[in-house]
Scaffold this motif. Structure first.
Motif, PDB file in Angstrom:
ATOM      1  N   PHE A 249       0.838  -1.181   0.000  1.00  0.00           N
ATOM      2  CA  PHE A 249       0.000   0.000   0.000  1.00  0.00           C
ATOM      3  C   PHE A 249       0.879   1.239   0.000  1.00  0.00           C
ATOM      4  CE2 PHE A 249      -2.773  -3.242   1.860  1.00  0.00           C
ATOM      5  CZ  PHE A 249      -3.705  -3.244   0.842  1.00  0.00           C
TER       6      PHE A 249
ATOM      7  N   GLU B   7      -5.309  -3.190  -5.456  1.00  0.00           N
ATOM      8  CA  GLU B   7      -5.583  -3.081  -4.016  1.00  0.00           C
ATOM      9  C   GLU B   7      -5.252  -1.710  -3.423  1.00  0.00           C
ATOM     10  OE1 GLU B   7      -4.317  -5.670  -5.570  1.00  0.00           O
ATOM     11  OE2 GLU B   7      -6.040  -7.013  -5.324  1.00  0.00           O
TER      12      GLU B   7
ATOM     13  N   LEU C 289      -7.919   0.734  -4.175  1.00  0.00           N
ATOM     14  CA  LEU C 289      -9.233   0.509  -3.548  1.00  0.00           C
ATOM     15  C   LEU C 289      -9.233   0.805  -2.046  1.00  0.00           C
ATOM     16  CD1 LEU C 289     -10.764  -2.727  -5.136  1.00  0.00           C
ATOM     17  CD2 LEU C 289     -10.974  -0.353  -5.870  1.00  0.00           C
ATOM     18  N   GLN C 290      -8.073   0.643  -1.420  1.00  0.00           N
ATOM     19  CA  GLN C 290      -7.980   0.790   0.037  1.00  0.00           C
ATOM     20  C   GLN C 290      -8.610   2.110   0.497  1.00  0.00           C
ATOM     21  OE1 GLN C 290      -6.596  -1.502   1.995  1.00  0.00           O
ATOM     22  NE2 GLN C 290      -6.483  -0.410   3.918  1.00  0.00           N
ATOM     23  N   ASN C 291      -9.729   2.010   1.271  1.00  0.00           N
ATOM     24  CA  ASN C 291     -10.432   3.189   1.821  1.00  0.00           C
ATOM     25  C   ASN C 291     -10.992   4.147   0.774  1.00  0.00           C
ATOM     26  OD1 ASN C 291     -10.301   2.639   4.551  1.00  0.00           O
ATOM     27  ND2 ASN C 291      -8.168   3.332   4.639  1.00  0.00           N
TER      28      ASN C 291
ATOM     29  N   THR D 152     -16.056  -8.963  -3.141  1.00  0.00           N
ATOM     30  CA  THR D 152     -14.938  -9.246  -2.222  1.00  0.00           C
ATOM     31  C   THR D 152     -13.921  -8.111  -2.255  1.00  0.00           C
ATOM     32  OG1 THR D 152     -15.233 -11.520  -2.923  1.00  0.00           O
ATOM     33  CG2 THR D 152     -13.280 -11.058  -1.600  1.00  0.00           C
ATOM     34  N   LYS D 153     -13.546  -7.684  -3.453  1.00  0.00           N
ATOM     35  CA  LYS D 153     -12.527  -6.622  -3.542  1.00  0.00           C
ATOM     36  C   LYS D 153     -13.061  -5.312  -2.980  1.00  0.00           C
ATOM     37  CE  LYS D 153     -10.331  -8.569  -7.627  1.00  0.00           C
ATOM     38  NZ  LYS D 153     -10.580  -8.562  -9.056  1.00  0.00           N
TER      39      LYS D 153
ATOM     40  N   GLN E 144     -14.557  -4.858  -0.376  1.00  0.00           N
ATOM     41  CA  GLN E 144     -14.402  -4.789   1.086  1.00  0.00           C
ATOM     42  C   GLN E 144     -13.189  -3.943   1.504  1.00  0.00           C
ATOM     43  OE1 GLN E 144     -14.448  -8.887   2.257  1.00  0.00           O
ATOM     44  NE2 GLN E 144     -16.663  -9.047   1.907  1.00  0.00           N
ATOM     45  N   LEU E 145     -12.265  -3.727   0.569  1.00  0.00           N
ATOM     46  CA  LEU E 145     -11.109  -2.864   0.873  1.00  0.00           C
ATOM     47  C   LEU E 145     -11.514  -1.391   0.972  1.00  0.00           C
ATOM     48  CD1 LEU E 145      -8.546  -4.342  -1.677  1.00  0.00           C
ATOM     49  CD2 LEU E 145      -8.272  -4.366   0.810  1.00  0.00           C
ATOM     50  N   CYS E 146     -12.628  -1.055   0.340  1.00  0.00           N
ATOM     51  CA  CYS E 146     -13.043   0.352   0.240  1.00  0.00           C
ATOM     52  C   CYS E 146     -13.793   0.765   1.504  1.00  0.00           C
ATOM     53  CB  CYS E 146     -13.972   0.543  -0.955  1.00  0.00           C
ATOM     54  SG  CYS E 146     -13.306  -0.025  -2.510  1.00  0.00           S
ATOM     55  N   LYS E 147     -14.170   2.048   1.570  1.00  0.00           N
ATOM     56  CA  LYS E 147     -15.044   2.514   2.651  1.00  0.00           C
ATOM     57  C   LYS E 147     -16.367   1.738   2.564  1.00  0.00           C
ATOM     58  CE  LYS E 147     -13.011   6.643   4.090  1.00  0.00           C
ATOM     59  NZ  LYS E 147     -12.922   7.787   3.154  1.00  0.00           N
TER      60      LYS E 147
END
Ligand code: NCD
Length: 350
Positions: free
Chosen positions: A235, A252, A255-257, A291-292, A294-297
């Protein structure tokens, strides 16, 4: 209607759009959204004016959206499709435009597979000294301003339906995922999102997001200190608050948050080489799935300009899930945004 003055004669690119112009477009579109919610969804604003849709490339939603927008404003519309026109007999683009000019066209909405065609028509109209406005409805891989503005409107009205404005996106994390390289939508979105103060993360395989693209963006005016390339699978490291644009070769970290995920169609018609092993592999690595997500807000929303390759850029069931997908709202917002653009260009001509 907002009373702000509007000085732009053509809308060809968002590169030099000002905050005041974005806000005028958003507020004007909000007024038209209200008109579109009435029983009689029509206003006499552009009565007597002619809007010509010059689409030299196939289109479903953009062409229909401009047509209904013009009709809701009471303008007369002319629809041109290259395949059934005199271009098949060898007529040039500029001669076609001049033919529509001679019929009294006030606004030309232009789409072409080559970048720069709307600019060339606008330059010719200016050279002729006529008060015809040109609106870029997508030129090659260059820009698609009305799409980026409708994306902006869709997001802003979700945050504040009564008062959509650019500053609502400040600090929001927005991922743009997919075929960035070939996408005029991404190029226009980058301008508007950077202007808003959002944090923009581009994610694509290296073949669809080469470092060269970074150079292109930098040359176009994004300051280098605002720009980060992250090619590592990890990240992103902490960054200074004014870093706004990130490039990733993995999904990833983008997508994170993330607050919003903008997916892009794989532009197979613009790919001149084999840039991907297979669509299946692309979907596995970059396709948006539950599934992917779920990394987001938790309340993340997904956008796509359409047309969608179902099950490639985004899983089919997610695309149809109104809890996450804004795809239908984008199409609806498109009519209000295009009414606003036609109104702003046309109202000076009355
Ligand atoms: C886009 C376009 O044509 O540039 N679609 C659209 O205007 N709604 C995106 C695309 O074709 O992938």
């Amino acid at each position: 209607m907002p009373t702000t003055t509007w000085n732009r004669h053509h809308i060809l690119s968002l590169a030099d759009f000002t905050t005041a112009e974005y806000d005028t477009v958003l507020q004007t579109a909000a007024s038209f959204q209200e008109v579109l919610s009435r029983r009689t969804k029509k206003v006499p604003t552009l009565q007597g004016q002619v809007v010509a849709n010059l689409f030299f490339e196939p289109s479903t939603r953009t062409r229909s959206s401009f047509e209904i927008a013009a009709k809701r404003l009471s303008a007369d519309t002319l629809n041109f499709a290259a395949a059934t026109s005199s271009m098949t007999k060898g007529e040039t683009i500029l001669d076609t435009a001049k033919t529509y000019l001679a019929m009294g066209t006030d606004i030309m909405v232009v789409r072409h597979r080559e970048a720069g065609v709307p600019n060339a028509i606008a330059a010719e109209m200016d050279r002729l000294g006529v008060r015809v406005s040109v609106l870029n409805a997508g030129d090659g891989q260059h820009e698609h301003p009305s799409q980026a503005l409708l994306d902006l409107f869709t997001i802003c009205t979700l945050i504040d339906p009564d008062h959509p404005r650019l500053e609502l996106l400040k600090g929001k994390k927005i991922a743009i995922v997919g075929d960035v390289l070939h996408s005029r939508v991404a190029r226009s979105n980058i301008w508007s999102l950077i202007a808003s103060g959002a944090e923009v993360h581009l994610a694509a395989p290296p073949t669809l997001l080469p470092k060269l693209f970074a150079e292109f963006i930098l040359e176009s005016g994004v300051r280098s200190q605002d720009f980060v390339i992250s090619s590592s699978p990890s990240f992103p490291t902490p960054h200074s608050p004014n870093q706004q644009l990130f490039l990733h070769w993995q999904l990833e970290p983008a997508l994170q948050n993330a607050d919003f995920v903008m997916t892009l169609r794989l532009q197979k018609e613009r790919m001149t080489a084999h840039l991907l092993p297979s669509l299946r592999e692309y979907h596995q690595l970059f396709g948006i799935t539950r599934t992917k997500l779920q990394l987001c807000k938790p309340n993340v929303k997904i956008l796509h300009p359409g047309p969608v390759n179902r099950g490639v850029e985004i899983s089919s069931e997610l695309m149809d899930d109104p809890e996450f997908s804004l795809i239908q709202s984008q199409v609806t917002s498109g009519v209000a945004i295009r009414m606003a653009l036609l109104y702003l260009l046309g109202s000076g001509k009355a």
